[in-house]
Design a protein around this motif. Structure first.
Motif, short mmCIF file in Angstrom:
data_model
loop_
_atom_site.label_atom_id
_atom_site.label_comp_id
_atom_site.label_asym_id
_atom_site.label_seq_id
_atom_site.Cartn_x
_atom_site.Cartn_y
_atom_site.Cartn_z
N GLY A 235 29.73 35.47 57.09
CA GLY A 235 28.97 36.65 57.48
C GLY A 235 28.08 36.31 58.67
N THR A 236 28.39 36.88 59.82
CA THR A 236 27.65 36.55 61.05
C THR A 236 26.40 37.39 61.23
OG1 THR A 236 28.90 38.15 62.39
CG2 THR A 236 29.85 35.93 62.14
N GLY A 237 26.19 38.37 60.36
CA GLY A 237 25.12 39.35 60.55
C GLY A 237 25.63 40.64 61.11
N ASN A 238 26.80 40.58 61.77
CA ASN A 238 27.44 41.79 62.30
C ASN A 238 28.87 41.97 61.79
OD1 ASN A 238 25.21 42.48 64.06
ND2 ASN A 238 25.87 40.79 65.38
N ARG A 239 29.46 40.89 61.27
CA ARG A 239 30.87 40.94 60.92
C ARG A 239 31.17 40.01 59.75
NH1 ARG A 239 34.64 43.56 63.41
NH2 ARG A 239 36.85 43.04 63.24
N PHE A 240 32.16 40.41 58.93
CA PHE A 240 32.66 39.60 57.83
C PHE A 240 34.05 39.09 58.15
CE2 PHE A 240 29.86 42.28 54.94
CZ PHE A 240 28.93 41.27 54.76
N GLN A 258 22.09 45.62 57.11
CA GLN A 258 21.89 44.19 56.88
C GLN A 258 21.71 43.41 58.18
OE1 GLN A 258 25.20 42.90 54.40
NE2 GLN A 258 23.92 43.07 52.56
N SER A 259 21.89 44.06 59.31
CA SER A 259 21.80 43.37 60.59
C SER A 259 20.40 42.80 60.80
CB SER A 259 22.15 44.33 61.73
OG SER A 259 22.07 43.68 62.97
N GLY A 260 20.32 41.47 61.01
CA GLY A 260 19.05 40.81 61.25
C GLY A 260 18.19 40.62 60.02
N LYS A 261 18.71 40.96 58.83
CA LYS A 261 17.94 40.84 57.60
C LYS A 261 18.52 39.73 56.72
CE LYS A 261 16.24 45.61 57.20
NZ LYS A 261 16.74 46.09 58.50
N GLU A 262 17.67 39.18 55.85
CA GLU A 262 18.11 38.13 54.94
C GLU A 262 18.94 38.70 53.81
OE1 GLU A 262 14.49 36.23 53.72
OE2 GLU A 262 14.54 34.81 55.38
N CYS A 263 19.92 37.91 53.39
CA CYS A 263 20.82 38.30 52.30
C CYS A 263 20.88 37.19 51.26
CB CYS A 263 22.23 38.60 52.81
SG CYS A 263 22.33 39.92 54.05
N PHE A 264 21.05 37.58 50.01
CA PHE A 264 21.23 36.64 48.91
C PHE A 264 22.69 36.68 48.45
CE2 PHE A 264 16.75 37.75 48.74
CZ PHE A 264 16.15 36.52 48.56
#
Length: 284
Positions: A235-240, A258-264
């Motif tokens: 996950g690049t932040g823009n694409r899977f 989710q762009s530019g945000k943290e993910c768990f």
């Protein structure tokens, strides 16, 4: 008449013993040495003795058990407990309704998970989980309940790879990326759901109670004999990008929320036994 002088017979004259100085020196050294040995023995007998009859000298640093140092090192890397009485009901409710779990804020703020790369991170306290069994070799979900496990370290960009044990049919499970709602930290703003099935892989965007499928590909993931199948998600932040068996099978745009945000990272199964091994997580 003069008295006759008696002559002394040399044979009858007593012999005089001459003692050399070197012999006297040797005798003196021997006496001093004997005295020193006796004095040292007296001091040793005055040392404190334990009830068992053994000496109790002060322990040296080298005598400290190596396990004590190891326990101290482990204690420094262990994160705080990921569950508490105040969150038990939330955990059970979310798991029962097939909802992912978010890590507690205090666990993240303690800074115990600052590393960006994890090789086989199957230490249980690194996860907030329900229904998963963690071992040194991997993690396995329960067959009779919903199993949820969320890694406690968030990422803006992530690469996760693992192996799935497949007997014949590829197991049904979800890999999710969860973004926390900043205004309500105990709620999920948006989640990306990668759903693996024996005949397809799909990616959906979930916001609140609504879900939108972004892309799906039909596949045959069954195997003719038991094996562990490699799976990778980037996950690049823009694409899977999703790869299975070292082959890229699906690419898709990542949800804009989710762009530019943290993910768990979260694994979820619905009453199906799934065994994962060789897990590697890295990113930023």
């Amino acid at each position: 008449m003069m008295p006759e002088e008696s002559e002394t017979d040399p044979k009858t004259e007593p012999k005089r013993i001459r003692v050399h100085s070197s012999v006297m020196l040797f005798v003196c050294i021997a006496l001093v040495s004997a005295f020193l040995i006796y004095w040292i023995q007296i001091r040793q007998t005055n040392q404190p003795v334990s009830p068992s009859g053994n000496f109790n000298p002060a322990p040296a640093v080298a005598d400290v058990p190596s396990g004590s140092a190891h326990k101290a090192e482990v204690a420094n890397i262990q994160p705080g407990s990921v569950s508490s009485d105040s969150t038990v009901d939330l955990v059970l409710t979310q798991a029962t309704n097939r909802k992912p779990l978010l890590p507690d804020l205090n666990t993240i703020n303690e800074g115990e998970l600052e590393s960006t790369s994890w090789q086989n991170p199957f230490y249980k306290l690194f996860w907030k989980s329900q229904g998963w069994l963690f071992t040194e070799e991997g993690m396995e979900s329960a067959a009779d309940e919903v199993s949820v496990a969320t890694f406690n370290r968030p990422y803006q960009k992530i690469s996760v790879s693992f192996r799935v044990a497949v007997d014949k049919d590829f197991p049904d499970f979800e890999l999710q990326l969860l973004t926390r709602n900043e205004d309500h930290p105990d709620q999920i703003l948006v989640s990306s759901v990668i759903h693996f099935r024996n005949d397809a892989v799909s990616i959906s965007e979930s916001v609140g109670n609504t879900s939108l499928e972004l892309k799906q590909v039909k596949l045959d993931l069954s195997r003719t004999k038991p094996e562990t199948v490699p799976v990778r998600l980037v996950g690049t932040g823009n694409r899977f990008v999703v790869s299975i068996g070292r082959r890229r099978v699906l690419t898709c745009a990542q949800p804009a929320l989710q762009s530019g945000k943290e993910c768990f990272l979260c694994f979820l199964t619905n009453r199906q036994r799934v065994k994962l091994t060789s897990l590697r997580i890295e990113g930023e």
